[in-house]
Design a protein around this motif. Sequence first.
Motif, short mmCIF file in Angstrom:
data_model
loop_
_atom_site.label_atom_id
_atom_site.label_comp_id
_atom_site.label_asym_id
_atom_site.label_seq_id
_atom_site.Cartn_x
_atom_site.Cartn_y
_atom_site.Cartn_z
N ASN A 112 0.81 -1.22 0.00
CA ASN A 112 0.00 0.00 0.00
C ASN A 112 0.84 1.27 0.00
N GLU A 113 2.00 1.23 -0.63
CA GLU A 113 2.87 2.40 -0.70
C GLU A 113 2.96 2.90 -2.14
N PHE A 114 2.68 4.19 -2.34
CA PHE A 114 2.68 4.78 -3.68
C PHE A 114 4.04 4.64 -4.35
N ASN A 115 5.11 4.91 -3.60
CA ASN A 115 6.45 4.88 -4.19
C ASN A 115 6.82 3.47 -4.66
N GLN A 116 6.38 2.46 -3.92
CA GLN A 116 6.66 1.08 -4.33
C GLN A 116 5.89 0.73 -5.60
N GLU A 117 4.65 1.22 -5.69
CA GLU A 117 3.87 0.96 -6.90
C GLU A 117 4.58 1.56 -8.12
N LYS A 118 5.04 2.79 -7.98
CA LYS A 118 5.74 3.46 -9.08
C LYS A 118 7.02 2.70 -9.44
N HIS A 119 7.75 2.26 -8.40
CA HIS A 119 9.00 1.52 -8.62
C HIS A 119 8.74 0.22 -9.38
N TYR A 120 7.70 -0.53 -8.99
CA TYR A 120 7.44 -1.81 -9.63
C TYR A 120 6.94 -1.63 -11.07
N LEU A 121 6.18 -0.58 -11.33
CA LEU A 121 5.77 -0.31 -12.71
C LEU A 121 6.98 -0.10 -13.60
N GLN A 122 7.94 0.66 -13.10
CA GLN A 122 9.17 0.91 -13.87
C GLN A 122 9.98 -0.38 -14.01
N LEU A 123 10.04 -1.16 -12.93
CA LEU A 123 10.84 -2.39 -12.95
C LEU A 123 10.26 -3.40 -13.94
N LEU A 124 8.94 -3.59 -13.90
CA LEU A 124 8.32 -4.55 -14.81
C LEU A 124 8.44 -4.10 -16.26
N SER A 125 8.40 -2.80 -16.49
CA SER A 125 8.62 -2.29 -17.85
C SER A 125 10.02 -2.62 -18.32
N SER A 126 11.00 -2.49 -17.42
CA SER A 126 12.39 -2.78 -17.79
C SER A 126 12.59 -4.27 -18.08
N TYR A 127 11.79 -5.12 -17.43
CA TYR A 127 11.86 -6.56 -17.69
C TYR A 127 11.12 -6.94 -18.97
N ARG A 128 10.49 -5.96 -19.59
CA ARG A 128 9.76 -6.16 -20.85
C ARG A 128 8.66 -7.21 -20.72
N VAL A 129 7.92 -7.13 -19.60
CA VAL A 129 6.78 -8.04 -19.46
C VAL A 129 5.78 -7.73 -20.56
N ASP A 130 4.99 -8.72 -20.92
CA ASP A 130 4.02 -8.52 -22.00
C ASP A 130 2.82 -7.71 -21.56
N GLY A 131 2.52 -7.71 -20.27
CA GLY A 131 1.38 -6.96 -19.75
C GLY A 131 1.35 -7.01 -18.24
N ILE A 132 0.48 -6.18 -17.63
CA ILE A 132 0.43 -6.08 -16.17
C ILE A 132 -1.01 -6.07 -15.69
N VAL A 133 -1.26 -6.81 -14.61
CA VAL A 133 -2.50 -6.71 -13.85
C VAL A 133 -2.18 -5.89 -12.60
N VAL A 134 -2.95 -4.83 -12.35
CA VAL A 134 -2.62 -3.90 -11.26
C VAL A 134 -3.78 -3.76 -10.28
N ASN A 135 -3.49 -4.03 -9.01
CA ASN A 135 -4.39 -3.72 -7.91
C ASN A 135 -3.86 -2.42 -7.32
N ALA A 136 -4.30 -1.28 -7.89
CA ALA A 136 -3.66 0.01 -7.63
C ALA A 136 -3.78 0.45 -6.17
N VAL A 137 -2.76 1.18 -5.71
CA VAL A 137 -2.75 1.69 -4.34
C VAL A 137 -3.80 2.77 -4.15
N GLY A 138 -3.88 3.71 -5.10
CA GLY A 138 -4.82 4.81 -4.90
C GLY A 138 -4.96 5.68 -6.12
N MET A 139 -5.31 6.95 -5.91
CA MET A 139 -5.69 7.83 -7.01
C MET A 139 -4.81 9.07 -7.10
#
Length: 345
Positions: A112-139
């Motif tokens: 439930n930490e915004f900074n971690q959500e942002k970090h993982y979005l960037q990390l998964l993009s760098s791993y070139r995942v084909d897609g992401i399912v996100v249970n977002a922290v907030g708005m």
Amino acid sequence: MSRAKTTQTPAPRATIRDVASAAKTGKTSVSRYLNGEQHLLSDALKERIERAIALLDYQPSQMARSLKSGETRLIGLIIADITNPYSVEVMRGVEAACRQQGLTLLVCNTNNEFNQEKHYLQLLSSYRVDGIVVNAVGMREDAISSLQQSQLPMVLIDRKVANFSCDVIGLNNAEATTEVTQHLLDQGFEAILFLSEPVTINTRLVRLHTFLKQMQKEPQKFAEQGEVELNDSAGLEKLLLNFTERYPDKRRAVISVNGALTLVIARTMRKIGIVWGKDMGLLGFDDLEWAELAGVGITTLKQPTYDMGYAALGQLVKRIQGSDEPIQEHAFSGELIVRGSTQPI
């Protein structure tokens, strides 16, 4: 006399050239075998390649294959709180669908930490995942910006994000909240307290607004709302005791916005001597395994969380495959599980 230790150098990893040599064929034929084009090969050649792969314990390089095909067969799952049983069931559904599709799941817990959500979005993009399912922290705006910048096929689960156009899989919160509120009214409860963690996500907001709207139809009944952090036991005690004192002669009940909070409320009630089903009604979203075992049992709104996770991956695969259909919002119905905590008092 001490004997010097020797370390054994691991055998070099077999290559596609080694497999071709052992099978007495060319690399092109081996590549066809590995890439699902076996119909182009004779039965005898397929058998030789299969034996060579087994003999050499050959493991194809997934990275090399992904660079060639442009697909990694990796799916990212960003979970807001992996300790929440809701999240665990969602993850099970996503993982089962991935297995069926031959995909590999990478799970990231943001706690439930915004900074971690942002970090993982960037990390998964760098791993070139084909897609992401996100249970977002907030708005928050920076969270929205991170989601938009990822430019990956994406499906949101449970929680919408304002001003972000994306497929969403979740519960029909308006329908579910109407059902649980009406259930308490039908059971004769006159004062109802809606308890939530801070309303920073749309799921909680929809449930709260629906509760208040439903209670407005019963002007002779009393509706209250309160927000509390999960670790604020003193604050929760105060909310419950004050609610009891304000309505000493009314039949009182509490609605909990999620399973994690229901557990905290149950513990706090027990601590301060409030018995659910006797002194006060209690109803919680999410059906946890312990709910039927707690005292007379706790009434819950069961969400089809496994099915939602499974459906989220299915929708994501469509987007990965290039579907340009309009944005989808798939809202599942919940199931009210009635137990002793909401019996007429």
